[in-house]
Design a protein around this motif. Structure first.
Motif, PDB file in Angstrom:
ATOM      1  N   ALA A 104      57.092  71.538  58.172  1.00 28.89           N
ATOM      2  CA  ALA A 104      56.072  70.977  57.274  1.00 28.89           C
ATOM      3  C   ALA A 104      55.620  69.611  57.783  1.00 28.89           C
ATOM      4  CB  ALA A 104      56.624  70.866  55.863  1.00 28.89           C
ATOM      5  N   HIS A 105      56.561  68.829  58.317  1.00 30.32           N
ATOM      6  CA  HIS A 105      56.217  67.517  58.874  1.00 30.32           C
ATOM      7  C   HIS A 105      55.304  67.672  60.088  1.00 30.32           C
ATOM      8  CE1 HIS A 105      59.859  65.259  56.945  1.00 30.32           C
ATOM      9  NE2 HIS A 105      59.052  65.807  56.060  1.00 30.32           N
ATOM     10  N   SER A 106      55.614  68.641  60.948  1.00 31.96           N
ATOM     11  CA  SER A 106      54.758  68.891  62.130  1.00 31.96           C
ATOM     12  C   SER A 106      53.345  69.274  61.691  1.00 31.96           C
ATOM     13  CB  SER A 106      55.327  70.025  62.989  1.00 31.96           C
ATOM     14  OG  SER A 106      56.568  69.661  63.507  1.00 31.96           O
ATOM     15  N   ARG A 107      53.266  70.120  60.642  1.00 34.78           N
ATOM     16  CA  ARG A 107      51.956  70.540  60.129  1.00 34.78           C
ATOM     17  C   ARG A 107      51.175  69.348  59.596  1.00 34.78           C
ATOM     18  NH1 ARG A 107      54.416  75.214  58.034  1.00 34.78           N
ATOM     19  NH2 ARG A 107      54.562  74.338  55.946  1.00 34.78           N
ATOM     20  N   MET A 108      51.894  68.482  58.852  1.00 37.99           N
ATOM     21  CA  MET A 108      51.228  67.316  58.280  1.00 37.99           C
ATOM     22  C   MET A 108      50.698  66.396  59.383  1.00 37.99           C
ATOM     23  SD  MET A 108      52.434  64.336  55.595  1.00 37.99           S
ATOM     24  CE  MET A 108      54.043  64.968  55.503  1.00 37.99           C
ATOM     25  N   ILE A 109      51.494  66.190  60.424  1.00 40.69           N
ATOM     26  CA  ILE A 109      51.064  65.338  61.538  1.00 40.69           C
ATOM     27  C   ILE A 109      49.819  65.924  62.199  1.00 40.69           C
ATOM     28  CG2 ILE A 109      51.725  64.533  63.851  1.00 40.69           C
ATOM     29  CD1 ILE A 109      54.596  64.135  62.610  1.00 40.69           C
ATOM     30  N   LEU A 136      53.540  58.405  63.615  1.00 35.12           N
ATOM     31  CA  LEU A 136      53.373  59.142  62.355  1.00 35.12           C
ATOM     32  C   LEU A 136      54.702  59.751  61.912  1.00 35.12           C
ATOM     33  CD1 LEU A 136      49.925  60.851  63.048  1.00 35.12           C
ATOM     34  CD2 LEU A 136      50.342  59.028  61.382  1.00 35.12           C
ATOM     35  N   ARG A 137      55.440  60.257  62.877  1.00 34.82           N
ATOM     36  CA  ARG A 137      56.730  60.873  62.560  1.00 34.82           C
ATOM     37  C   ARG A 137      57.688  59.841  61.956  1.00 34.82           C
ATOM     38  NH1 ARG A 137      61.272  62.104  67.057  1.00 34.82           N
ATOM     39  NH2 ARG A 137      63.017  62.196  65.647  1.00 34.82           N
ATOM     40  N   TYR A 138      57.768  58.655  62.591  1.00 38.01           N
ATOM     41  CA  TYR A 138      58.686  57.634  62.079  1.00 38.01           C
ATOM     42  C   TYR A 138      58.250  57.147  60.696  1.00 38.01           C
ATOM     43  CZ  TYR A 138      60.840  57.640  66.691  1.00 38.01           C
ATOM     44  OH  TYR A 138      61.481  58.027  67.838  1.00 38.01           O
ATOM     45  N   THR A 139      56.926  57.072  60.501  1.00 35.66           N
ATOM     46  CA  THR A 139      56.420  56.678  59.178  1.00 35.66           C
ATOM     47  C   THR A 139      56.878  57.699  58.136  1.00 35.66           C
ATOM     48  OG1 THR A 139      54.460  55.739  60.239  1.00 35.66           O
ATOM     49  CG2 THR A 139      54.337  56.039  57.867  1.00 35.66           C
ATOM     50  N   ILE A 140      56.670  58.984  58.448  1.00 25.45           N
ATOM     51  CA  ILE A 140      57.057  60.060  57.531  1.00 25.45           C
ATOM     52  C   ILE A 140      58.562  60.014  57.249  1.00 25.45           C
ATOM     53  CG2 ILE A 140      57.310  62.590  57.353  1.00 25.45           C
ATOM     54  CD1 ILE A 140      54.535  62.743  58.825  1.00 25.45           C
ATOM     55  N   GLU A 141      59.345  59.780  58.297  1.00 28.70           N
ATOM     56  CA  GLU A 141      60.800  59.755  58.104  1.00 28.70           C
ATOM     57  C   GLU A 141      61.232  58.563  57.249  1.00 28.70           C
ATOM     58  OE1 GLU A 141      62.860  60.330  61.813  1.00 28.70           O
ATOM     59  OE2 GLU A 141      62.336  62.459  61.816  1.00 28.70           O
ATOM     60  N   ILE A 171      47.771  57.531  54.552  1.00 31.51           N
ATOM     61  CA  ILE A 171      48.957  57.244  53.742  1.00 31.51           C
ATOM     62  C   ILE A 171      48.893  57.977  52.398  1.00 31.51           C
ATOM     63  CG2 ILE A 171      49.910  55.348  52.340  1.00 31.51           C
ATOM     64  CD1 ILE A 171      49.877  53.741  55.008  1.00 31.51           C
ATOM     65  N   LYS A 172      47.685  58.089  51.830  1.00 29.35           N
ATOM     66  CA  LYS A 172      47.538  58.820  50.553  1.00 29.35           C
ATOM     67  C   LYS A 172      47.926  60.291  50.741  1.00 29.35           C
ATOM     68  CE  LYS A 172      45.153  55.967  47.501  1.00 29.35           C
ATOM     69  NZ  LYS A 172      44.483  54.855  48.207  1.00 29.35           N
ATOM     70  N   ILE A 173      47.544  60.856  51.896  1.00 30.77           N
ATOM     71  CA  ILE A 173      47.907  62.259  52.183  1.00 30.77           C
ATOM     72  C   ILE A 173      49.434  62.378  52.270  1.00 30.77           C
ATOM     73  CG2 ILE A 173      47.802  64.100  53.937  1.00 30.77           C
ATOM     74  CD1 ILE A 173      44.897  63.071  54.504  1.00 30.77           C
ATOM     75  N   MET A 174      50.059  61.412  52.958  1.00 31.12           N
ATOM     76  CA  MET A 174      51.529  61.426  53.062  1.00 31.12           C
ATOM     77  C   MET A 174      52.161  61.351  51.667  1.00 31.12           C
ATOM     78  SD  MET A 174      52.496  58.916  56.185  1.00 31.12           S
ATOM     79  CE  MET A 174      51.551  58.912  57.700  1.00 31.12           C
ATOM     80  N   GLN A 175      51.627  60.467  50.836  1.00 30.35           N
ATOM     81  CA  GLN A 175      52.169  60.315  49.477  1.00 30.35           C
ATOM     82  C   GLN A 175      52.083  61.612  48.687  1.00 30.35           C
ATOM     83  OE1 GLN A 175      49.979  56.989  47.856  1.00 30.35           O
ATOM     84  NE2 GLN A 175      51.675  55.596  48.185  1.00 30.35           N
ATOM     85  N   GLN A 176      50.904  62.248  48.767  1.00 34.79           N
ATOM     86  CA  GLN A 176      50.706  63.499  48.008  1.00 34.79           C
ATOM     87  C   GLN A 176      51.604  64.614  48.532  1.00 34.79           C
ATOM     88  OE1 GLN A 176      46.523  63.826  48.640  1.00 34.79           O
ATOM     89  NE2 GLN A 176      45.994  62.472  46.935  1.00 34.79           N
ATOM     90  N   THR A 177      51.711  64.701  49.862  1.00 35.89           N
ATOM     91  CA  THR A 177      52.492  65.793  50.459  1.00 35.89           C
ATOM     92  C   THR A 177      53.988  65.591  50.254  1.00 35.89           C
ATOM     93  OG1 THR A 177      50.758  65.857  52.149  1.00 35.89           O
ATOM     94  CG2 THR A 177      52.673  67.229  52.539  1.00 35.89           C
ATOM     95  N   LEU A 178      54.453  64.366  50.503  1.00 33.61           N
ATOM     96  CA  LEU A 178      55.896  64.093  50.421  1.00 33.61           C
ATOM     97  C   LEU A 178      56.351  63.780  48.996  1.00 33.61           C
ATOM     98  CD1 LEU A 178      56.108  61.800  53.575  1.00 33.61           C
ATOM     99  CD2 LEU A 178      56.986  64.131  53.437  1.00 33.61           C
TER     100      LEU A 178
END
Length: 285
Positions: free
Chosen positions: A182-187, A216-221, A254-261
């Motif tokens: 899912a993280h790979s897809r989001m990136i 992006l990966r480190y941000t997500i993590e 960042i808004k997309i990350m917030q909504q997804t995560l």
């Protein structure tokens, strides 16, 4: 694997040449997996822990059950190659591998081979993201595909390297493959948005692409772990006025990350992301 040489397992059932059901000294049932482990063995015979060194013990009850259910669907020669592959992964990673890799990767490879035989290979749209995110695991996965090629004469497509790499990473960090996927897809989605906004196409083989994906990966993590990074306030206001396009875009991502995560993202992440985007925009001009 414990180094206690005196510990022994008693064979309860020989499932095939490569898989045994045994009993440990604590009366616990274990599945012993390894190349040729069941060859010329007898029920009730003992196997010393030292002999189990190159093999793998499945202790988790649900993992055992799942693995046993898989076995009837796997031809002996294919299972041998899969076990060799997991041994190879263990050697290369030299560390802790979650035992779930036996079930997850075996299941995946059997599925992949069956589809391949029916001429229905799966395409992997995230292969470049995976390669950039997990270069070490990707190289090991390449070796696994080569092993399949040489030992089983099964030519797994390139996309499989990406899938196998995700399984290796999952077993190393002890996380679910679906979450990592899912993280790979989001990136992939975030990069598409960056390309649309800047009206550019980032070369997937370039160092800039690798850096962006990693950032992006480190941000997500960090977001997933709820880890806070300090916000350099002066830089924030400077970036906002100097690079409004990059700053706004970073907030959009960042808004997309917030909504997804479904987790809050600290403002400082926007600052670091803006700097990154600015670097890319400058290079692409």
């Amino acid at each position: 694997m414990g180094s206690d040489q005196s510990m022994a397992f008693k064979i309860k059932k020989i499932l095939n040449n490569n898989v045994l059901i045994a009993q440990g000294e604590q009366e616990d049932e274990v599945v012993l997996i390894g190349k040729g482990i069941g060859f010329k063995r007898q029920v009730n015979a003992l196997i010393n822990q030292s002999e189990v060194e190159k093999l793998f013990i499945l202790r988790d009850q649900s993992e055992q059950e799942q693995f046993k259910k898989l076995l009837p669907y796997i031809k002996e020669d294919l299972l041998k190659v899969i076990i060799s592959s997991i041994e190879l992964i263990r050697e290369r990673t030299e560390g802790f591998l979650n035992e779930h890799i036996h079930v997850a990767l075996t299941d995946h490879l059997v599925f992949a081979v069956n589809r391949l035989m029916r001429g229905m290979a799966i395409t992997n749209p995230f292969i470049l993201e995976t390669k950039a995110l997990y270069p070490y695991e990707y190289e090991i996965a390449k070796e696994v595909v080569k092993l399949f090629n040489e030992r089983a004469h099964i030519y797994l497509p390139e996309g499989e390297i990406g899938f196998i790499a995700l399984h290796i990473h999952s077993a190393m960090v002890n996380r679910n493959v679906n979450e990592i996927n899912a993280h790979s897809r989001m990136i992939g989605k975030l990069i598409q948005i960056i390309e649309q906004q800047f009206d550019i196409e980032i070369d997937r083989e370039s160092i800039d692409y690798m850096r962006l994906v990693r950032h992006l990966r480190y941000t997500i993590e960090r977001v997933t772990r709820g880890e806070k990074v300090d916000e350099p306030e002066k830089i924030a206001s400077l970036l906002k006025s100097e690079y409004p396009l990059c700053y706004n875009l970073s907030w959009k991502l960042i808004k997309i990350m917030q909504q997804t995560l479904k987790k809050p993202v600290y403002d400082a992440e926007a600052v670091y992301l803006t700097m990154h985007l600015q670097r890319i925009q400058t290079k692409m001009k």
